[in-house]
Motif scaffolding. Structure first.
Motif, PDB file in Angstrom:
ATOM      1  N   SER A 154      -0.439 -19.633  21.374  1.00 61.09           N
ATOM      2  CA  SER A 154      -0.026 -20.667  20.429  1.00 61.09           C
ATOM      3  C   SER A 154       0.387 -21.945  21.147  1.00 61.09           C
ATOM      4  O   SER A 154       0.203 -23.053  20.633  1.00 61.09           O
ATOM      5  N   ASP A 155       0.937 -21.794  22.339  1.00 56.28           N
ATOM      6  CA  ASP A 155       1.338 -22.959  23.115  1.00 56.28           C
ATOM      7  C   ASP A 155       0.136 -23.804  23.510  1.00 56.28           C
ATOM      8  O   ASP A 155       0.163 -25.033  23.448  1.00 56.28           O
ATOM      9  N   VAL A 184      -2.802 -23.776  21.935  1.00 59.04           N
ATOM     10  CA  VAL A 184      -3.356 -24.330  20.699  1.00 59.04           C
ATOM     11  C   VAL A 184      -2.650 -25.628  20.342  1.00 59.04           C
ATOM     12  O   VAL A 184      -3.277 -26.611  19.931  1.00 59.04           O
ATOM     13  N   LYS A 185      -1.350 -25.643  20.525  1.00 56.99           N
ATOM     14  CA  LYS A 185      -0.559 -26.822  20.146  1.00 56.99           C
ATOM     15  C   LYS A 185      -0.690 -27.958  21.152  1.00 56.99           C
ATOM     16  O   LYS A 185      -0.913 -29.125  20.781  1.00 56.99           O
ATOM     17  N   LYS A 186      -0.609 -27.644  22.453  1.00 54.81           N
ATOM     18  CA  LYS A 186      -0.534 -28.694  23.457  1.00 54.81           C
ATOM     19  C   LYS A 186      -1.892 -29.122  24.010  1.00 54.81           C
ATOM     20  O   LYS A 186      -2.070 -30.289  24.370  1.00 54.81           O
ATOM     21  N   LYS A 199      -4.544 -29.041  20.359  1.00 53.07           N
ATOM     22  CA  LYS A 199      -3.945 -29.993  19.409  1.00 53.07           C
ATOM     23  C   LYS A 199      -4.556 -29.889  18.015  1.00 53.07           C
ATOM     24  O   LYS A 199      -4.855 -30.890  17.354  1.00 53.07           O
ATOM     25  N   PRO A 259      -4.797 -28.933  13.963  1.00 57.56           N
ATOM     26  CA  PRO A 259      -3.894 -28.967  12.803  1.00 57.56           C
ATOM     27  C   PRO A 259      -3.477 -27.542  12.454  1.00 57.56           C
ATOM     28  O   PRO A 259      -4.189 -26.576  12.735  1.00 57.56           O
ATOM     29  N   SER A 260      -2.346 -27.395  11.832  1.00 61.43           N
ATOM     30  CA  SER A 260      -1.779 -26.075  11.534  1.00 61.43           C
ATOM     31  C   SER A 260      -2.664 -25.237  10.627  1.00 61.43           C
ATOM     32  O   SER A 260      -2.595 -24.005  10.639  1.00 61.43           O
ATOM     33  N   LYS A 261      -3.510 -25.885   9.829  1.00 62.64           N
ATOM     34  CA  LYS A 261      -4.361 -25.138   8.890  1.00 62.64           C
ATOM     35  C   LYS A 261      -5.505 -24.405   9.589  1.00 62.64           C
ATOM     36  O   LYS A 261      -6.107 -23.487   9.014  1.00 62.64           O
ATOM     37  N   LYS A 275      -6.661 -21.727  11.730  1.00 72.22           N
ATOM     38  CA  LYS A 275      -6.135 -20.475  12.263  1.00 72.22           C
ATOM     39  C   LYS A 275      -7.195 -19.668  13.009  1.00 72.22           C
ATOM     40  O   LYS A 275      -6.856 -18.841  13.865  1.00 72.22           O
ATOM     41  N   SER A 305      -7.278 -32.961  16.084  1.00 73.52           N
ATOM     42  CA  SER A 305      -6.989 -32.858  14.648  1.00 73.52           C
ATOM     43  C   SER A 305      -8.118 -33.380  13.764  1.00 73.52           C
ATOM     44  O   SER A 305      -8.017 -33.336  12.539  1.00 73.52           O
TER      45      SER A 305
END
Length: 425
Positions: A335-336, A338-340, A343, A345-347, A349, A410
């Motif tokens: 998850s780290d 994926v986020k950093k 990048k 969007p949360s939708k 998955k 994004s």
């Protein structure tokens, strides 16, 4: 099941070892998009790619058509039981012997270790490297055709087939496909009296009775039969070569608890109507944690077998479309990361992450796709993982243009990619 042979080095558009979950993407080794060999450590043997039913005719029998004739096994009269099924099919099941060259040295004195090298000569002899099984499925124009596993005949300098009754003949390889672990052999049809019929593997049910016929541990135990059930009609399995060097993604196989042992590779998994619904290919012996396993064998579904062997007879190989990308399931990425790094969007998955490209000539790379892009759909069909991607791609042909939907950070983007042929094996 494995013989002691490595499947050999192959080239594919996507290679690598499947990563464990939640590893940083910088350490991820690309996971294969294309399905193929099963095995690697805990699993014995090799497995399957995808299912097609276009090579079957008739809803009731699902008999194999070669374009000219329909291949039928002798009808089993009355209530089916294991003995009747076995007696009907035993003549179609063969042992397959893989012979490879062994170098030796000798001298005119008969002992090279005691004399100078100047009087020493080298020569090669053929010795049995491994033994497996096969099933005769076609008899036409004076030839009989046998399907077996690729890993059974891999590396062979000569292939011998032992018919039911003990007659031994030399076989010619018609074609083979490492990715599905299938191969077709041809022998003279003069001594062949029985051919097998393929059933429709899409119609099998969990819990139904099946038989496995073959040569466990080699020709000394030829024509052995074991009975069990279908434990799962479609089981997703990981496809890593036994050497651990190549991973082709996940694929679907038939799971059975019928006893399958080394030497059963390439033999038929049969329903109670006497139809071949799978080709036995591997057995799970222990888990990653070292726990022992019993009664977990796997077979390549007959629908897949029929599709592949028809291509092998026609072309000698299987030509597949490719995007030329190295990918990993988004679910395998922490998850780290994926986020950093991604990048996203949360939708978002699910999807597959571009980890690299097969070459600078990769169709996807030429179309503008970049490393760390995340593919979420192909031709409007959702892509959640490698298996989804494979199933969509393999319905298409080399030269087809596909619409790829993907995220770059994004931003959602689309691009059209013209697929090329996979690298030769």
């Amino acid at each position: 099941m494995t013989e002691e042979q490595d499947q050999g080095k192959t080239q594919k558009d996507i290679q690598g070892k499947k990563p464990k979950k939640n590893r940083p993407i910088g350490r991820i080794i690309a996971t294969a998009l294309l399905a193929g060999l099963l095995g690697g450590g805990v699993a014995v043997g090799a497995g399957y790619i995808y299912t097609q039913t276009t090579d079957f005719i008739g809803k009731s029998t699902g008999a194999l058509s070669d374009g000219k004739t329909t291949i039928k096994a002798p009808t089993i009269s009355g209530k089916s039981n294991a003995t009747k099924v076995y007696n009907n099919l035993k003549g179609a099941v063969v042992s397959v012997i893989n012979q490879q060259a062994t170098s030796s040295s000798s001298t005119i004195y008969g002992d090279s270790s005691k004399k100078s090298s100047s009087s020493t000569s080298s020569f090669s002899t053929l010795q049995t490297a491994s033994e497996g099984s096969g099933v005769i499925y076609k008899d036409a124009d004076g030839y009989a055709y046998i399907v077996t596993n690729y890993h059974v005949i891999s590396g062979a300098k000569r292939i011998q087939v032992v018919l039911y009754g003990g007659t031994k003949v030399v076989a010619k390889k018609v074609g083979s496909d490492a990715m599905t672990d299938l191969a077709v052999l041809r022998i003279s049809g003069s001594d062949v009296k029985t051919v097998a019929q393929f059933g429709n593997s899409n119609q099998i049910k969990t819990g139904q009775t099946v038989l496995a016929i073959g040569s466990p541990l080699g020709t000394d135990y030829a024509s052995s039969v074991t009975e069990g059930i279908i434990s799962a009609s479609k089981r997703l399995v990981s496809n890593t070569s036994e050497s651990g060097k190549t991973n082709y993604g996940d694929s679907i196989a038939i799971q059975t608890d019928a006893a399958i042992n080394p030497g059963n590779s390439g033999g038929p998994l049969v329903n109670t109507s006497g139809q071949v619904i799978g080709i036995n290919s591997q057995k799970l012996t222990e888990t990653d944690e070292g726990e022992s396993v019993e009664g977990m064998g796997f077979a390549i579904p007959s629908n897949t077998v029929v599709s592949i062997i028809n291509k092998l007879i026609k072309y000698g190989k299987v030509v597949r479309p490719a995007l030329g990308v190295e990918v990993v399931d988004l679910s395998e990425v922490s998850s780290d990361v994926v986020k950093k790094t991604l990048k996203l969007p949360s939708k978002v998955k699910t999807g597959i992450v571009i980890a690299g490209f097969s070459s600078d000539k990769s169709p996807a790379k030429k179309a503008g796709i970049k490393k760390y892009d995340v593919i979420v759909a192909v031709n409007g069909e959702k892509v959640s993982n490698l298996a989804d991607m494979r199933d969509i791609i393999y319905k298409l042909k080399v030269g087809d243009t596909v619409k790829i939907t993907y995220y770059r950070a994004s931003t959602e983007k689309t691009v059209k990619v013209k697929m090329t042929e996979t690298l030769k094996q």
